[in-house]
Structures are given as C-alpha cells and as structure tokens.
Design an enzyme around this catalytic site. Structure first.
Site, PDB file in Angstrom:
ATOM      1  CE1 TYR A  93      36.176  40.244  40.986  1.00 33.50           C
ATOM      2  CE2 TYR A  93      37.721  38.335  40.184  1.00 33.50           C
ATOM      3  CZ  TYR A  93      36.881  39.339  40.075  1.00 33.50           C
ATOM      4  OH  TYR A  93      36.937  40.137  38.798  1.00 33.50           O
ATOM      5  CG  ASP A 112      29.844  56.470  41.661  1.00 34.96           C
ATOM      6  OD1 ASP A 112      30.472  56.909  42.400  1.00 34.96           O
ATOM      7  OD2 ASP A 112      28.655  57.083  41.564  1.00 34.96           O
ATOM      8  CG  ASP A 152      37.676  42.638  36.952  1.00 34.23           C
ATOM      9  OD1 ASP A 152      38.637  42.203  36.222  1.00 34.23           O
ATOM     10  OD2 ASP A 152      36.595  42.171  36.783  1.00 34.23           O
TER      11      ASP A 152
HETATM   12  C1  IPM Z   1      41.568  39.789  35.592  1.00 34.03           C
HETATM   13  C2  IPM Z   1      40.767  39.137  35.000  1.00 34.03           C
HETATM   14  C3  IPM Z   1      40.367  38.066  35.835  1.00 34.03           C
HETATM   15  C4  IPM Z   1      39.664  38.701  37.081  1.00 34.03           C
HETATM   16  C5  IPM Z   1      39.459  36.885  35.461  1.00 34.03           C
HETATM   17  C6  IPM Z   1      39.998  36.244  34.132  1.00 34.03           C
HETATM   18  C7  IPM Z   1      39.123  36.137  36.370  1.00 34.03           C
HETATM   19  O1  IPM Z   1      39.467  39.834  34.503  1.00 34.03           O
HETATM   20  O2  IPM Z   1      42.793  39.572  36.032  1.00 34.03           O
HETATM   21  O3  IPM Z   1      41.311  41.267  35.594  1.00 34.03           O
HETATM   22  O4  IPM Z   1      38.274  39.083  37.120  1.00 34.03           O
HETATM   23  O5  IPM Z   1      40.235  38.936  37.945  1.00 34.03           O
HETATM   24 MG    MG Z   2      39.660  41.866  34.544  1.00 33.46          MG
END
Ligand code: IPM
Ligand code: MG
Length: 364
Positions: free
Chosen positions: A141, A223, A247
């Site tokens: 990220y 996985d 995520d």
């Molecule tokens: C989460 C969401 C966020 C992320 C998005 C909205 C950027 O999916 O909090 O899991 O990817 O972290």
């Molecule tokens: Mg998410």
C-alpha cells in the site's frame, strides 16, 4: 470522564451508519456519566468535492488533537475514474499513515443467532472467534517505488512490498500480545515460499517467539490461509499479516460473520494494553455502498461494534464496551435484522431502527 472524538462520516452509507454509532455513544455517555466532545470533519469524496483534497491538513491536525477518530466509509463511483489525480481512498490512507496507525485489529466473531444468515454450513462457522492483526502503514500500500510511467515499449507501473524489520517486529508483537490475552495461538501469514519480504517477515516472527513462550506460533502461507478460513475457521485464534494479505483475507473472513455489515475494526498507534489508552481510528470494515446511501438500509452494527472497540482500546472503558456488545447481541436475539443479514421469520429493520434499539438497551 471527558473525551474528544473526531468524527469523519465520509461517503455513501458512511453518514447513515455514523449517525447511529453516535446515537449509541451518546446513550453510553448519559448512562455512565461521560462526555464525548465531537469534532466533525470531511474525508473521502465529500472532502474532494469541498476542498479538492481527500483529506486536508487541517482535518488531519484536528484528528491528531482528539483522543480517537471515528470514520464511516469513503469512496463511490463519482470519484472512481482511474485517471483522476485524487481518490477518496487517498484520504483514508493519509489518515492511517499520518496518524501512525500501524496495527489494524479486525475481530471476526460469529453470533450464534446469525448462524443461519451466512452462506456457510452452521457446523463450519460454529464457535468462530478469531482476530486479524493487519499491518496498516507499510507493504504494497505504501512502500516506494510506487508509480506509473511511459516507456518506448508502452506503459508500466509498480508497487513495492517492502518492509523493514522494525515494521515487522512491532506488528508481530501486537499479534503475540493479543494471543497472550486469548487462546494463545498466533498464526503468522506470509508468502515466504516466493517473496523476499515474506522471508524477512517469517524470520522476524521466529526471532520474537522466544519472548512469548506461552504463545504457540505457526506460519501459514497466504493461499493456504485463504483456504483454511473457509474449511475450518474455528481453527484460528490470532492471525497477523501484511497489509494487502490482510485486506483480502478480512473481506473473506467477514462472510463467516454473515455480512461485512457486522465487522468492526480498530486501527491503533500502539500495542493494546489493559488500562492504557491507545490512540486509534475506528471504522466498519465495509465500504460506502453508494447504492444504499440515504435509504435507511445499511447495517449500523459494524460501526456500533467499532465504537465498543474504541471504548475499550482508546478510553479504557471496558464495562461500557461490554454494554454495547451485549445490547447488539440482545437486539439480534430479539430477531431484528437489516437486509444484509435478513432470514426467514425475522423482523426486517432499517439503519435507524437498529440504532434506536441498541441505544435504547444501552441507555437502560
Ligand atoms: C479496507 C478497505 C480499504 C483498504 C480501502 C477502502 C482503501 O478495503 O479498509 O479494508 O484497502 O484498506
Ligand atoms: Mg478491504
């Protein structure tokens, strides 16, 4: 007691569910004699429309000066153009990074009465009570390089899964600490058979383990973890993992609880400890569900349970947190359901009705 709270309702159903969360928080305040001073701000698409940025410096500073942050949801089709310079999600990422919220806690607990509302067999999800610890300010990220560019042979783009040992250590410690207070089982999820970042991740986890001899540490490939979450979710206690893996796995895991609308989260700037107030941001894990916005449809339980997490981790108000959790369970036991967890013979309720019912129980 006095607490100050930054409230960022955001986009889509964000404002709908935030209003119900605040309703429940005020009921707690009245019942237990606390004062929550609310400071509203803009984040996400609404902030882009108003100021051109997904999060202004002033809003970030306002959050820094509060004891905790409550966020609804950000995003929507209006701001989805991949070529746009700024996206609502940038606001959320700026909050996570800017506030140093590296530890994202996502508990997945199956309420016994909701066993029929999920797509999985009751015997698979019975007894599920696990918590994800997702690294939130590094990895794919955030790490650099992160860009798109043109070459003579076409366009290219890159994101980087880079981690320092310090970043890994502090998040794996959160996993160990939480496991200590629970069933003492930590699964560290990586992709160490392929990725260098994961090999370092696994190495650091192995090096920390001797400091937590009471906790059993297991390594699992991401996985395989995705598979195991559906095959035997009750196997898990605490799961610690990289930002992107977390995520993806937490959306998958939300299906165990019946709906994304049930799952709260806490993003913390430190290791959660009993009796210590840790700064954090609290939000439902669901998105902004723009098609449901303003229709009194969205499930407010995720944000209400997020407020319970806030009371516990940022304000050390454990009794108050338990009061909210018990009220949620009671309302579910009485058969009230928003559309996302509706099943035969249950009472259909809107966002506001669920908020009123829970606030009513909290308020004695
Ligand atoms: C989460 C969401 C966020 C992320 C998005 C909205 C950027 O999916 O909090 O899991 O990817 O972290
Ligand atoms: Mg998410």
């Amino acid at each position: 007691m006095q607490f100050s709270l930054a409230v960022l309702p955001g986009d889509g159903v964000g404002p709908d569910v935030t209003a119900e969360g605040i309703k429940v928080l005020q009921a707690i305040g009245n019942q237990f004699g606390h004062n929550f001073n609310l400071h509203y701000g803009l984040a996400g698409g609404v902030a882009i429309d108003e100021t051109g940025e997904a999060l202004s410096r002033d809003t970030l500073n306002m959050c820094r000066h509060c004891d905790a942050v409550l966020l609804g949801a950000v995003g929507g089709p209006k701001w989805d153009d991949p070529k746009a310079k700024v996206h609502p999600e940038d606001g959320l990422l700026a909050l996570r990074k800017g506030l140093g919220l590296y530890a994202n806690l996502r508990p997945v607990k199956v309420f016994p009465v909701l066993v029929d509302s999920t797509n999985l067999k009751p015997k698979v999800i019975e007894g599920v009570d696990l918590i994800f610890v997702r690294e939130l300010t590094g990895g794919l990220y955030f790490a650099r390089p992160k860009r798109q560019w043109r070459t003579s042979r076409g366009r290219r783009a890159t994101d980087s899964m880079t981690y320092s040992e310090q970043e890994i250590e502090r998040i794996v410690r959160v996993g160990f600490e939480l496991a200590r207070g629970r069933r003492k089982k930590l699964v560290s999820v990586d992709k160490a058979n392929v990725l260098q970042a994961s090999r370092l991740w696994r190495q650091v986890a192995i090096e920390l383990a001797p400091e937590y001899p009471d906790v059993e540490l297991e390594h699992m490939l991401v996985d395989a973890c995705a598979m195991r979450l559906i095959q035997n979710p009750a196997y898990f206690d605490v799961i610690v993992t990289e930002n992107t893996f977390g995520d993806i796995l937490t959306d998958e895991a939300s299906m165990l609880a019946g709906s994304m609308g049930m799952l709260p989260s806490a993003s913390l700037a430190g290791v959660p400890k009993k009796g210590v107030n840790i700064f954090g941001m609290y939000e439902p894990i669901h998105g902004s569900a723009p098609r449901r916005a303003g229709l009194n449809m969205a499930n407010p339980i995720a944000i209400i349970l997020s407020i319970a997490m806030m009371l516990r981790y940022s304000f050390s108000l454990v009794r108050e947190a338990q009061t909210i959790e018990a009220a949620v369970e009671e309302v579910l036991n009485e058969g009230y359901r928003t559309y996302d967890i509706m099943s035969e013979g249950k009472k259909k309720a809107g966002t506001r009705e669920i908020g009123d019912l829970i606030a009513g129980k909290v308020g004695g």
